[in-house]
Design a protein around this motif. Structure first.
Motif, short mmCIF file in Angstrom:
data_model
loop_
_atom_site.label_atom_id
_atom_site.label_comp_id
_atom_site.label_asym_id
_atom_site.label_seq_id
_atom_site.Cartn_x
_atom_site.Cartn_y
_atom_site.Cartn_z
N ALA A 108 0.83 -1.21 0.00
CA ALA A 108 0.00 0.00 0.00
C ALA A 108 0.87 1.25 0.00
O ALA A 108 0.56 2.23 -0.70
CB ALA A 108 -0.94 -0.01 1.21
N LEU A 109 1.96 1.24 0.76
CA LEU A 109 2.86 2.40 0.78
C LEU A 109 3.52 2.59 -0.58
O LEU A 109 3.62 3.71 -1.08
CB LEU A 109 3.92 2.23 1.87
N ALA A 110 3.95 1.49 -1.20
CA ALA A 110 4.56 1.59 -2.54
C ALA A 110 3.56 2.16 -3.53
O ALA A 110 3.90 3.04 -4.32
CB ALA A 110 5.05 0.21 -3.00
N GLU A 111 2.32 1.68 -3.47
CA GLU A 111 1.27 2.20 -4.36
C GLU A 111 1.04 3.68 -4.10
O GLU A 111 0.93 4.48 -5.02
CB GLU A 111 -0.02 1.40 -4.15
N HIS A 112 0.98 4.06 -2.83
CA HIS A 112 0.77 5.46 -2.44
C HIS A 112 1.88 6.35 -3.00
O HIS A 112 1.63 7.48 -3.40
CB HIS A 112 0.71 5.56 -0.91
N ARG A 113 3.10 5.82 -3.03
CA ARG A 113 4.25 6.59 -3.51
C ARG A 113 4.51 6.38 -5.00
O ARG A 113 5.49 6.87 -5.54
CB ARG A 113 5.48 6.23 -2.70
N ASP A 114 3.63 5.61 -5.67
CA ASP A 114 3.72 5.34 -7.10
C ASP A 114 5.07 4.72 -7.48
O ASP A 114 5.77 5.19 -8.37
CB ASP A 114 3.47 6.62 -7.90
N MET A 115 5.42 3.66 -6.73
CA MET A 115 6.67 2.95 -7.01
C MET A 115 6.44 1.46 -6.81
O MET A 115 5.42 1.06 -6.26
CB MET A 115 7.79 3.46 -6.10
N ASP B 51 11.37 -1.48 -5.40
CA ASP B 51 12.06 -0.19 -5.27
C ASP B 51 11.93 0.35 -3.84
O ASP B 51 12.89 0.90 -3.29
CB ASP B 51 11.50 0.82 -6.26
N LEU B 52 10.75 0.20 -3.25
CA LEU B 52 10.54 0.66 -1.88
C LEU B 52 11.46 -0.09 -0.91
O LEU B 52 12.15 0.53 -0.10
CB LEU B 52 9.08 0.48 -1.46
N ILE B 53 11.49 -1.41 -1.02
CA ILE B 53 12.32 -2.21 -0.12
C ILE B 53 13.80 -1.89 -0.32
O ILE B 53 14.54 -1.77 0.66
CB ILE B 53 12.03 -3.71 -0.31
N GLU B 54 14.24 -1.75 -1.57
CA GLU B 54 15.64 -1.38 -1.82
C GLU B 54 15.98 -0.05 -1.15
O GLU B 54 17.03 0.08 -0.52
CB GLU B 54 15.90 -1.27 -3.32
N GLY B 55 15.09 0.92 -1.26
CA GLY B 55 15.32 2.22 -0.64
C GLY B 55 15.40 2.13 0.87
O GLY B 55 16.28 2.75 1.50
#
Length: 89
Positions: A27-34, A38-42
């Motif tokens: 949900a956070l990745a979707e919210h940030r459009d990624m 990519d989210l986990i790598e960051g």
């Protein structure tokens, strides 16, 4: 500051994670459009440098998503998790 693009090679990992944690991350990745990857790598790259990966605003969003998905785990729980068999689903 201008950042140049870096070429990388990605691999499939087959990592198993707690179900509600995955829901919050997706949900956070979707919210940030990624993408989730990519989210986990960051998150990991920030953690490796001892930096927090999230702004106060994003932490508020995460708190809301945790409430929505019933995620009550904290960092203190990370070494005390026991997996269920999953047969009750």
């Amino acid at each position: 500051m201008v950042h140049k693009s870096m070429t990388i090679e990605r691999v499939q990992t087959g990592v198993r994670l707690e179900k509600r944690l995955v829901k919050v991350l997706k949900a956070l990745a979707e919210h940030r459009d990624m993408s989730l990857g990519d989210l986990i790598e960051g998150i990991v790259l920030h953690a490796f440098e001892g930096q927090t990966p999230f702004s106060p605003t994003t932490l508020e969003t995460i708190g809301q998503l945790k409430r929505i998905y019933g995620l009550e785990l904290s960092a203190a729980d990370s070494h005390r998790l026991a997996e269920t068999s999953g047969e009750d689903e």
